[in-house]
Design a protein around this motif. Structure first.
Motif, short mmCIF file in Angstrom:
data_model
loop_
_atom_site.label_atom_id
_atom_site.label_comp_id
_atom_site.label_asym_id
_atom_site.label_seq_id
_atom_site.Cartn_x
_atom_site.Cartn_y
_atom_site.Cartn_z
N TYR A 496 0.83 -1.21 0.00
CA TYR A 496 0.00 0.00 0.00
C TYR A 496 0.86 1.26 0.00
O TYR A 496 0.57 2.22 -0.73
CB TYR A 496 -0.91 -0.01 1.23
CG TYR A 496 -2.03 1.00 1.15
CD1 TYR A 496 -3.02 0.91 0.18
CD2 TYR A 496 -2.10 2.07 2.06
CE1 TYR A 496 -4.05 1.83 0.12
CE2 TYR A 496 -3.12 2.99 2.00
CZ TYR A 496 -4.09 2.87 1.02
OH TYR A 496 -5.11 3.79 0.95
N VAL A 497 1.93 1.26 0.80
CA VAL A 497 2.84 2.41 0.84
C VAL A 497 3.50 2.60 -0.53
O VAL A 497 3.63 3.73 -1.03
CB VAL A 497 3.90 2.23 1.94
CG1 VAL A 497 4.99 3.30 1.82
CG2 VAL A 497 3.24 2.31 3.32
N HIS A 503 5.53 4.93 -5.47
CA HIS A 503 5.36 4.95 -6.93
C HIS A 503 4.96 6.32 -7.45
O HIS A 503 5.55 6.80 -8.43
CB HIS A 503 4.35 3.88 -7.35
CG HIS A 503 4.20 3.77 -8.83
ND1 HIS A 503 3.26 4.49 -9.55
CD2 HIS A 503 4.87 3.02 -9.75
CE1 HIS A 503 3.36 4.19 -10.82
NE2 HIS A 503 4.31 3.31 -10.99
N PRO A 504 3.95 7.00 -6.87
CA PRO A 504 3.59 8.33 -7.39
C PRO A 504 4.72 9.34 -7.29
O PRO A 504 4.86 10.21 -8.16
CB PRO A 504 2.41 8.74 -6.49
CG PRO A 504 1.84 7.45 -6.00
CD PRO A 504 3.01 6.55 -5.82
N GLU A 514 4.14 1.97 -15.16
CA GLU A 514 2.89 2.67 -14.85
C GLU A 514 1.91 1.78 -14.09
O GLU A 514 1.24 2.23 -13.15
CB GLU A 514 2.24 3.14 -16.16
CG GLU A 514 0.91 3.87 -15.95
CD GLU A 514 0.29 4.30 -17.26
OE1 GLU A 514 -0.80 4.93 -17.22
OE2 GLU A 514 0.87 4.01 -18.33
N PHE A 515 1.84 0.51 -14.47
CA PHE A 515 0.85 -0.39 -13.86
C PHE A 515 1.47 -1.35 -12.83
O PHE A 515 0.84 -2.32 -12.44
CB PHE A 515 0.14 -1.19 -14.95
CG PHE A 515 -0.61 -0.34 -15.92
CD1 PHE A 515 -1.79 0.30 -15.54
CD2 PHE A 515 -0.14 -0.15 -17.21
CE1 PHE A 515 -2.49 1.09 -16.42
CE2 PHE A 515 -0.84 0.66 -18.11
CZ PHE A 515 -2.01 1.28 -17.71
N MET A 520 1.27 -5.61 -8.57
CA MET A 520 1.65 -6.08 -7.24
C MET A 520 0.43 -6.40 -6.40
O MET A 520 0.39 -7.42 -5.71
CB MET A 520 2.52 -5.01 -6.55
CG MET A 520 3.88 -4.82 -7.15
SD MET A 520 4.78 -3.46 -6.35
CE MET A 520 4.86 -4.03 -4.65
N THR A 521 -0.56 -5.52 -6.45
CA THR A 521 -1.77 -5.73 -5.66
C THR A 521 -2.50 -6.99 -6.10
O THR A 521 -2.90 -7.83 -5.28
CB THR A 521 -2.71 -4.52 -5.81
OG1 THR A 521 -2.02 -3.34 -5.39
CG2 THR A 521 -3.96 -4.70 -4.96
N SER A 522 -2.67 -7.16 -7.41
CA SER A 522 -3.40 -8.32 -7.94
C SER A 522 -2.71 -9.62 -7.58
O SER A 522 -3.34 -10.57 -7.10
CB SER A 522 -3.57 -8.20 -9.45
OG SER A 522 -4.37 -7.10 -9.80
N VAL A 523 -1.41 -9.69 -7.82
CA VAL A 523 -0.68 -10.94 -7.61
C VAL A 523 -0.59 -11.28 -6.13
O VAL A 523 -0.81 -12.44 -5.73
CB VAL A 523 0.72 -10.86 -8.24
CG1 VAL A 523 1.55 -12.09 -7.89
CG2 VAL A 523 0.61 -10.72 -9.75
N PHE A 524 -0.29 -10.31 -5.29
CA PHE A 524 -0.17 -10.58 -3.86
C PHE A 524 -1.52 -11.05 -3.30
O PHE A 524 -1.59 -12.05 -2.57
CB PHE A 524 0.29 -9.33 -3.11
CG PHE A 524 0.48 -9.56 -1.64
CD1 PHE A 524 1.64 -10.12 -1.15
CD2 PHE A 524 -0.53 -9.23 -0.74
CE1 PHE A 524 1.81 -10.35 0.21
CE2 PHE A 524 -0.37 -9.45 0.62
CZ PHE A 524 0.80 -10.02 1.10
N CYS A 525 -2.57 -10.34 -3.63
CA CYS A 525 -3.90 -10.72 -3.13
C CYS A 525 -4.33 -12.07 -3.71
O CYS A 525 -5.01 -12.84 -3.03
CB CYS A 525 -4.92 -9.64 -3.47
SG CYS A 525 -4.71 -8.11 -2.55
N ALA A 526 -3.93 -12.35 -4.96
CA ALA A 526 -4.31 -13.62 -5.58
C ALA A 526 -3.70 -14.80 -4.83
O ALA A 526 -4.36 -15.82 -4.60
CB ALA A 526 -3.86 -13.64 -7.04
N VAL A 527 -2.44 -14.67 -4.43
CA VAL A 527 -1.80 -15.75 -3.69
C VAL A 527 -2.52 -15.99 -2.36
O VAL A 527 -2.81 -17.13 -1.98
CB VAL A 527 -0.31 -15.43 -3.45
CG1 VAL A 527 0.32 -16.46 -2.51
CG2 VAL A 527 0.45 -15.38 -4.77
N GLY A 528 -2.82 -14.91 -1.65
CA GLY A 528 -3.51 -15.04 -0.37
C GLY A 528 -4.92 -15.58 -0.51
O GLY A 528 -5.36 -16.43 0.28
#
Length: 547
Positions: A496-497, A503-504, A514-515, A520-528
């Motif tokens: 999140y940080v 990144h911004p 850019e993406f 990172m959000t999609s892959v990390f949450c997908a594993v969990g």
């Protein structure tokens, strides 16, 4: 009002505004054809029952009166192209109010489903694990109503998920009520018809509002076929329950008529020779397979991991390009067609169908005891099926995880084990929704609501579920969260940080990255969430075995 209208709105807002205009001005037979002379992509792609809901909002005496008194402008309901559809503040307020009003369905359903699953035929004064049943109902209903995902999706991003999920909860609540009543000879015929058929009716209404809930259809079919259409009589009390054609017919009439009737006005308004074409056009709108395997923002499922693996594979090949044959440089992992997704989805749903038949058969057994496991089994099966659909279906949106989170909430106060699965799914699933609000103005809102809800959930479930084992007793007390959970939260904080600050400030100018925050959000949450999916299977198996 000013802050409400200035909040971010996705293109879904424009979609629903266009549907208001379409249902108000366009003839019924043209609803699934009209695209404002090719100037809009926001065409109608929900089933007819939802279109009638939009018609009810756009074409009623109250709306007409509001337009006549300039409370809302006529332009809000005008057929506009995508290059000239900016809404007024009054239009934004009108549409946001329709979401708030439609949430009444969710509020009623949350209380009804929580009471049905947790208490059933018991008294609210009874206790489980030292906590009153009434308190468990209150906590469960509150967690549903205050869900931050619905705040993000419906009240900022703009959709009507609360109303739709409310219909699902109503259906679950009815079926849970039925599971609390004996199915042996001498049972109350009227009560069986009331709850089983009501549950089927609400699911059919939900399916008529949004076709993506079709993935729950196999579970409903198998469970109700076995649970409702097979009965014990005095003549077969010691053998297999007998099939009741009368009940099967009643179930078929209720569900079939609810699903088919909404299509009749559209077909009857169409010329006889064009009715087949009308049905094909509706089908093309409802199932646009040409959109691709994943949405632009990958939902946190197996396909996000697959696409990430493909990117890593291509990256490695690119780095080794100087030592590899030129023909290998353009190799990618195979594309996944809709047919493969459909096959994998059916395989993923098969455990819930198998255990649904087994559990329903156990409920029909002579002398079977109808207990907490009987009421909660169907909820557990819905959760697993929703997880399977989210993980394996074609072109899944990130919001689909809500179909697992809200039913799972009904189980969250039942035991420590259920509470742990709920907290993990909630933390990961809701985190995956945060990138939908990407403007700096919403940073504080989404951060506070996410953290506050997670903290409140942990606090409430520590009181109601931490000391309750899976059998509903207070034995084997242990902590609600463990080291792995805390490590996962720290990892979420790091992501999140990076997404909101690092990144911004440091990497925004690099177009190649850019993406990266979304990936990172999609892959990390997908594993969990994959781990949560596997845990939900264990819950499903144990729930069926315990009946």
């Amino acid at each position: 009002a000013s802050s409400t209208t200035s909040l971010y709105r996705s293109t879904d807002f424009d979609v629903h505004r266009n549907w208001l205009a379409l249902t108000r001005h366009v003839p019924l037979k043209r609803w699934y054809y009209d695209d404002v002379d090719g100037t809009t992509v926001h065409t109608l792609d929900y089933p007819p029952l939802f279109a009638y809901f939009e018609y009810m909002l756009s074409s009623n005496p109250i709306t007409d009166l509001m337009i006549a008194n300039n409370v809302v402008d006529e332009r809000c309901f005008a057929l506009l192209g995508d290059d000239d559809n900016a809404p007024s503040d009054a239009c934004v307020m009108f549409q946001r109010m329709t979401v708030i009003i439609s949430d009444i369905v969710l509020y009623v359903a949350a209380w009804f489903a929580a009471k049905s699953v947790i208490i059933g035929a018991k008294s609210s004064e009874e206790t489980m694990g030292g906590v009153g049943m009434g308190m468990r109902v209150l906590v469960t209903a509150s967690l549903i109503v205050c869900n931050p995902g619905l705040l993000v999706l419906d009240h900022v991003h703009f959709q009507y998920n609360g109303m739709l999920l409310g219909l699902l909860l109503l259906s679950i609540g009815c079926i849970a009520r039925k599971a609390d009543r004996s199915a042996s000879k001498g049972s109350n015929w009227r009560s069986e018809i009331q709850w089983d058929l009501l549950g089927a009716f609400f699911y059919a209404v939900l399916l008529g509002m949004k076709h993506l809930y079709l993935l729950l259809g196999p579970l409903y079919f198998v469970y109700l076929l076995r649970r409702y259409c097979f009965v014990r009589t005095n003549d077969c009390s010691k053998g297999e329950p007998s099939f009741s054609f009368e009940r099967f017919l009643a179930l078929a009439v209720v569900t079939g008529s609810t699903l088919v009737l909404p299509y009749l006005p559209i077909l009857l308004s169409t010329d006889l020779s064009d009715r087949t074409g009308q049905l094909l056009q509706i089908f093309r709108r409802l199932f646009p397979f040409q959109r691709g395997l994943c949405h632009d923002y990958w939902a946190a499922n197996i396909w996000a991991i697959y696409l990430f693996a493909n990117k890593c594979f291509r990256f490695v090949l690119g780095r080794l390009g100087s030592i590899l044959p030129e023909s290998l440089g353009s190799i990618s992992l195979p594309e996944v067609p809709p047919s493969v997704c459909a096959l994998l989805l059916m395989l993923g749903l098969s455990p819930s169908m198998r255990y649904a038949w087994k559990a329903a058969s156990s409920m029909l057994t002579e002398g079977s005891v109808y207990c907490d496991q009987s009421r909660s089994f169907f909820v557990t099966a819905v959760v697993f099926s929703s997880f399977s659909g989210f993980m394996l279906a074609y072109h899944v949106h990130e919001k689909a995880i809500m179909t697992a989170i809200l039913p799972l909430t009904l189980l969250s106060t039942q035991s420590r084990r259920h509470a742990q699965l709920y907290l993990r799914t909630s933390a990961l699933g809701h985190f995956g929704l945060l990138p939908l609000l990407y403007q700096p103005a919403e940073l504080g809102l989404k951060t506070v609501t996410y953290v506050a809800f997670l903290a409140a959930s942990v606090w409430a479930l520590k009181i109601t579920a931490e000391g309750t084992s899976s059998d509903g007793t207070g034995k084997g007390k242990s902590k609600l969260t463990n080291t792995w959970d805390r490590a996962g939260l720290i990892a979420l904080l790091v992501v999140y940080v990076f997404m909101e600050i690092v990144h911004p400030l440091l990497l925004a100018s690099n177009e190649k990255l850019e993406f990266l925050p979304l990936l990172m959000t999609s892959v990390f949450c997908a594993v969990g969430l994959m781990a949560c999916w596997f845990l939900s299977f264990a819950h499903l198996r144990d729930s069926a075995d315990s009946i």
